[in-house]
Design an enzyme around this catalytic site. Sequence first.
Site, short mmCIF file in Angstrom:
data_model
loop_
_atom_site.label_atom_id
_atom_site.label_comp_id
_atom_site.label_asym_id
_atom_site.label_seq_id
_atom_site.Cartn_x
_atom_site.Cartn_y
_atom_site.Cartn_z
N LYS A 57 -17.30 3.38 -8.72
CA LYS A 57 -16.15 3.05 -8.67
C LYS A 57 -16.10 3.16 -6.55
CE LYS A 57 -14.06 6.78 -10.33
NZ LYS A 57 -13.25 6.71 -11.92
N TYR A 287 -2.15 15.67 21.60
CA TYR A 287 -0.34 15.45 21.09
C TYR A 287 0.57 16.40 20.75
CZ TYR A 287 -2.45 10.15 20.61
OH TYR A 287 -2.57 9.13 21.73
C1 LIG Z 1 -14.44 8.44 -12.51
C2 LIG Z 1 -14.18 8.16 -14.00
C3 LIG Z 1 -15.34 8.97 -14.37
C4 LIG Z 1 -16.28 9.60 -13.19
O1 LIG Z 1 -15.79 10.80 -13.12
P1 LIG Z 1 -16.37 11.93 -12.26
O2 LIG Z 1 -15.10 13.24 -12.37
O3 LIG Z 1 -16.23 12.16 -10.55
O4 LIG Z 1 -17.64 11.98 -13.18
C5 LIG Z 1 -15.86 8.25 -15.45
N1 LIG Z 1 -15.23 7.98 -16.73
C6 LIG Z 1 -13.84 7.57 -16.41
C7 LIG Z 1 -12.72 6.64 -16.93
C8 LIG Z 1 -13.09 7.44 -15.15
O5 LIG Z 1 -12.66 7.10 -14.18
#
Ligand SMILES: *Cc1c(COP(=O)(O)O)cnc(C)c1O
Length: 395
Positions: A57, A287
């Site tokens: 994601k 700045y």
């Molecule tokens: C993002 C996510 C993961 C992965 O989590 P990590 O801590 O990056 O391994 C697993 N399950 C769900 C439902 C997530 O939203």
Amino acid sequence: MLSSKQISGVAFGQDCDTYAWFSQRAWVEIDLAALSHNVQQLVGLLSPRTQLMAVVKADAYGHGAVTVAKTALESGASWLGVATVPEGIQLREGGINAPILILGATHTPEQIHAIAHWKLQPTLCSPKQALVFSDTLEAIQYSSPLPVHIKLDTGMSRLGTNWQEAGEFVKLVQGLPHLAVASIYSHLATADSPDTRIMQEQHKRFSEAIAQIKAMGIEPPCLHLANSAATLTDSALHYDIVRVGLAVYGLYPSPHLRNKINLRPVLQVKARVTQVKTIAGGTGVSYGHQFIAPHELRLAVVGIGYADGVPRHLSNKMQVLIRGQRIPQIGTITMDQLMVDVSAIPDIQEGEVVTLLGEQDQEKISADDWAEKLNTISWEILCGFKHRLPRVAML
Ligand SMILES: *Cc1c(COP(=O)(O)O)cnc(C)c1O
């Protein structure tokens, strides 16, 4: 000299060719060998029963979703996890056929049509959502059953039906036309903590929910619970699939999990020196003149700023690597540029490469270092790099 290939997965086809990369002022390098190594290390932790879902994601935590997904699948992952429908479509358009679970909630007819068309697999979080899916698929006379994943809330208090109602929920979905229960899952709230009590309570609730489902005569086809931290913590949490994000990218969810497997960071952030000059003692820099040179010093301008994802809150707090040396950043970080004190390297040249995150010789600056300075987590640092930085895959 050109041993690198341009990554294809810069969000929604915004590709750069190799020439464009070499003319860039700043970029993100993706080490595909490290990625492959991390996936293999993770697979090595799992029993043959358990499959690895690479969570890609948010453009693979900023690494470029299509290239990461392809490399992860080639290295031993068999599932992909995304947050949204467009993220799933991007992978399909990139030529990926592996099963893709959408971890987020989806409701609208447009989302459901796209899920069916692109053969994505949705998460169902409530009876109401299940009925919407069933009705929408009925309206388009969807022929084959759509695989759906049942989400239970066992203590995260985010998406999912409360674990006590798991049996009824699964029974309802099983009875609906057009839907087939592909898995039942939950998400852990505290898996990265050395104190495992809350995680064990969630595990217990998950087990109770599964027992309840079985008591109704339903055999759950597939179960999953673990994120990166839980995968590294306890094999009892592995079930049929582990959903791993952070560890795939080579970072540890917590320092106490470092000894479990060997991970290599995949991402490096680099930029070029765009101008070098000497400034007199007492001269203000950037700045607001938040930095005043205490004495004459050699200053280099670097072509990267907060619009590329270098947090402005790191102003006067961060270091960069040049020629294997740690060099202090000075003055306020601006939108497109920042300044560093290169007095230690007086003959530095314009065009030289500066490493903001990554390794040079013996020195290393990690996303964990930035996260600590900013009082946040490495996940947020990785996701923060903007698409103005081309992702360059190093083979
Ligand atoms: C993002 C996510 C993961 C992965 O989590 P990590 O801590 O990056 O391994 C697993 N399950 C769900 C439902 C997530 O939203």
